[in-house]
Motif scaffolding. Structure first.
Motif, PDB file in Angstrom:
ATOM      1  N   PHE A 189       0.729  -0.974  -0.264  1.00  0.00           N
ATOM      2  CA  PHE A 189      -0.078   0.025   0.199  1.00  0.00           C
ATOM      3  C   PHE A 189       0.524   1.194   0.373  1.00  0.00           C
ATOM      4  O   PHE A 189       0.364   2.197  -0.563  1.00  0.00           O
ATOM      5  CB  PHE A 189      -1.071   0.176   1.082  1.00  0.00           C
ATOM      6  CG  PHE A 189      -2.501  -0.696   1.071  1.00  0.00           C
ATOM      7  CD1 PHE A 189      -2.844  -0.898   0.329  1.00  0.00           C
ATOM      8  CD2 PHE A 189      -2.397  -2.511   1.496  1.00  0.00           C
ATOM      9  CE1 PHE A 189      -4.897  -1.425   0.019  1.00  0.00           C
ATOM     10  CE2 PHE A 189      -3.238  -2.989   1.291  1.00  0.00           C
ATOM     11  CZ  PHE A 189      -4.315  -2.591   0.137  1.00  0.00           C
ATOM     12  N   HIS A 190       2.035   1.051   0.606  1.00  0.00           N
ATOM     13  CA  HIS A 190       2.922   2.379   0.330  1.00  0.00           C
ATOM     14  C   HIS A 190       3.296   2.625  -0.802  1.00  0.00           C
ATOM     15  O   HIS A 190       3.294   4.079  -0.840  1.00  0.00           O
ATOM     16  CB  HIS A 190       3.852   1.915   1.973  1.00  0.00           C
ATOM     17  CG  HIS A 190       5.380   3.046   1.176  1.00  0.00           C
ATOM     18  ND1 HIS A 190       4.966   4.766   2.156  1.00  0.00           N
ATOM     19  CD2 HIS A 190       6.530   3.347   0.828  1.00  0.00           C
ATOM     20  CE1 HIS A 190       6.213   5.128   2.366  1.00  0.00           C
ATOM     21  NE2 HIS A 190       7.248   3.983   1.082  1.00  0.00           N
ATOM     22  N   SER A 195       3.461   5.640  -5.813  1.00  0.00           N
ATOM     23  CA  SER A 195       3.584   5.782  -7.230  1.00  0.00           C
ATOM     24  C   SER A 195       2.193   5.654  -7.797  1.00  0.00           C
ATOM     25  O   SER A 195       2.088   6.247  -8.780  1.00  0.00           O
ATOM     26  CB  SER A 195       3.974   3.820  -7.360  1.00  0.00           C
ATOM     27  OG  SER A 195       2.378   3.252  -7.197  1.00  0.00           O
ATOM     28  N   GLY A 196       1.423   6.459  -7.598  1.00  0.00           N
ATOM     29  CA  GLY A 196      -0.336   6.846  -7.202  1.00  0.00           C
ATOM     30  C   GLY A 196      -0.500   5.967  -8.375  1.00  0.00           C
ATOM     31  O   GLY A 196      -1.554   5.879  -8.861  1.00  0.00           O
ATOM     32  N   ALA A 197      -0.317   4.402  -8.009  1.00  0.00           N
ATOM     33  CA  ALA A 197      -1.326   3.544  -8.642  1.00  0.00           C
ATOM     34  C   ALA A 197      -2.885   3.841  -7.893  1.00  0.00           C
ATOM     35  O   ALA A 197      -2.812   4.047  -6.924  1.00  0.00           O
ATOM     36  CB  ALA A 197      -1.250   2.144  -8.530  1.00  0.00           C
ATOM     37  N   GLU A 198      -3.894   3.475  -8.632  1.00  0.00           N
ATOM     38  CA  GLU A 198      -5.364   3.860  -8.704  1.00  0.00           C
ATOM     39  C   GLU A 198      -5.960   1.407  -7.897  1.00  0.00           C
ATOM     40  O   GLU A 198      -6.517   2.367  -7.697  1.00  0.00           O
ATOM     41  CB  GLU A 198      -6.202   3.223 -10.323  1.00  0.00           C
ATOM     42  CG  GLU A 198      -5.466   3.998 -10.797  1.00  0.00           C
ATOM     43  CD  GLU A 198      -6.459   4.758 -12.422  1.00  0.00           C
ATOM     44  OE1 GLU A 198      -7.583   3.936 -12.542  1.00  0.00           O
ATOM     45  OE2 GLU A 198      -6.561   5.836 -12.906  1.00  0.00           O
ATOM     46  N   ALA A 259      -5.860   5.498  -1.028  1.00  0.00           N
ATOM     47  CA  ALA A 259      -7.179   6.208  -1.030  1.00  0.00           C
ATOM     48  C   ALA A 259      -7.731   5.686  -2.217  1.00  0.00           C
ATOM     49  O   ALA A 259      -8.648   5.616  -3.057  1.00  0.00           O
ATOM     50  CB  ALA A 259      -7.863   7.823  -1.380  1.00  0.00           C
ATOM     51  N   GLY A 260      -7.083   4.825  -3.250  1.00  0.00           N
ATOM     52  CA  GLY A 260      -7.001   3.455  -4.386  1.00  0.00           C
ATOM     53  C   GLY A 260      -8.141   2.819  -3.821  1.00  0.00           C
ATOM     54  O   GLY A 260      -8.674   3.000  -2.543  1.00  0.00           O
ATOM     55  N   GLU A 261      -8.294   1.412  -5.127  1.00  0.00           N
ATOM     56  CA  GLU A 261      -9.281   0.556  -4.696  1.00  0.00           C
ATOM     57  C   GLU A 261      -8.478  -0.718  -4.288  1.00  0.00           C
ATOM     58  O   GLU A 261      -7.629  -1.074  -4.357  1.00  0.00           O
ATOM     59  CB  GLU A 261      -9.843   0.542  -5.604  1.00  0.00           C
ATOM     60  CG  GLU A 261     -10.970  -0.697  -6.550  1.00  0.00           C
ATOM     61  CD  GLU A 261     -11.922  -1.091  -7.523  1.00  0.00           C
ATOM     62  OE1 GLU A 261     -12.189  -2.036  -7.627  1.00  0.00           O
ATOM     63  OE2 GLU A 261     -11.739  -0.770  -8.656  1.00  0.00           O
TER      64      GLU A 261
END
Length: 311
Positions: A189-190, A195-198, A259-261
């Motif tokens: 998660f970090h 990386s800005g992953a969704e 905050a992503g899915e």
């Protein structure tokens, strides 16, 4: 247990061992004996026997082990059973041969059957089939319990065994493949946040239930047992609280700031469907954990940021 006794902590650099050293210091046990793997190979019988003959520790805490998550256990079963058996055999036998006054063997909740009645009581040991993904490790730990009992019965060694639930906290292993679920989540998660992953995908359905205990609580429980317990049966050490893996993932995401899915990969195993320890025996002696899970996760994430592990 006297404060001036020499305490050997085997595995002092690991998650559990380092916490045990902190707990011992906090409880006033300043005479601690430690060795790195480079200084003492616990799989080498001759080295271990020479070490014990030279130092003759009064107390031995066996926290050294080959450990890992589902992937590591499934990939390296030979190393998991061989190395853990070697460590246990060498340390327990050498402790007895050299006048050890008290020994604590640290095991794992994976010793219990996969489909065990819940919550899991100490007497459920060896009442059913083990979880296949960590069977080799579990068999080694069961052997450690039985070895402590045998040496107590035959030789009078004051050997006790503590079986902690899933542990987490500072100094954990964040390896991308071989870590346990909580440190793996913290790292993934970090990295996803950085990386800005969704999205982040977790193994299994997310419905499996798990209990977690902060490693500092575990260590304080072990010191409590060393001071207050001397009997044949092993003792469960847990928090008494369980969460689904999905709830844990959401909690880690919140602590990390992702905050992503959160997606699930149902082609991957959930492992044991539920694993809640019955720690009533320990609680009945007067010990209770003090660190709530989300508080502990925040402390652990701060420690993770200080270590900044890389692939």
């Amino acid at each position: 247990m006297r404060k001036d006794w020499l305490v050997f902590v085997a595995g002092h650099r690991g998650l559990a061992g380092s916490a045990l050293c902190r707990a011992l210091t906090g409880a006033g046990y300043e005479r601690q004996l430690t060795r790195t793997h480079a200084e003492l190979d616990l799989c080498d019988q001759a080295e271990v026997r020479a070490f014990f003959a030279r130092h003759r520790p009064d107390v031995v805490i066996l926290a050294a082990a080959r450990v890992g998550g589902i992937h590591a256990n499934a990939t390296y079963p030979a190393e998991f059973i061989y190395q853990n058996l070697q460590i246990q055999n060498n340390v327990i036998d050498s402790a007895w041969r050299n006048g050890c006054k008290k020994l604590l063997f640290l095991g794992s909740s994976c010793i219990y059957p996969k489909l065990c009645p819940q919550p899991i009581k100490e007497e459920y040991l060896l009442t059913g089939a083990l979880e296949p993904t960590n069977e080799a490790y579990a068999l080694a730990k069961i052997s450690g319990i039985k070895m402590c009992q045998a040496y107590r019965q035959q030789y009078g060694l004051d050997a006790i065994s503590a079986m902690p639930t899933n542990l987490y906290g500072p100094n954990d292993n964040y390896h991308p493949q071989n870590s346990h679920v909580l440190p793996a989540f913290i790292r993934r998660f970090h990295e996803a946040k950085e990386s800005g992953a969704e999205s982040v995908t977790i193994w299994g359905t997310g419905k499996a239930l798990r209990e977690f205990l902060h490693v500092d609580d575990m260590a304080e429980a072990c010191v409590f047992l060393l001071e207050n317990y001397s009997d044949f049966e092993h003792v469960n050490v847990g928090s008494g609280v369980e969460h689904t893996i999905m709830d844990i993932a959401r909690m880690v995401a919140r602590v990390v700031g992702f905050a992503g899915e959160i997606c699930t990969d149902t082609s991957r195993s959930d492992g044991t469907p539920r694993k809640l320890m019955d720690s009533g025996k320990l609680f009945g002696m007067g010990w209770k954990p003090r660190i709530a899970l989300e508080q502990g996760l925040r402390d652990t994430y701060r420690a993770f940021l200080q270590s900044c592990p890389r692939s």
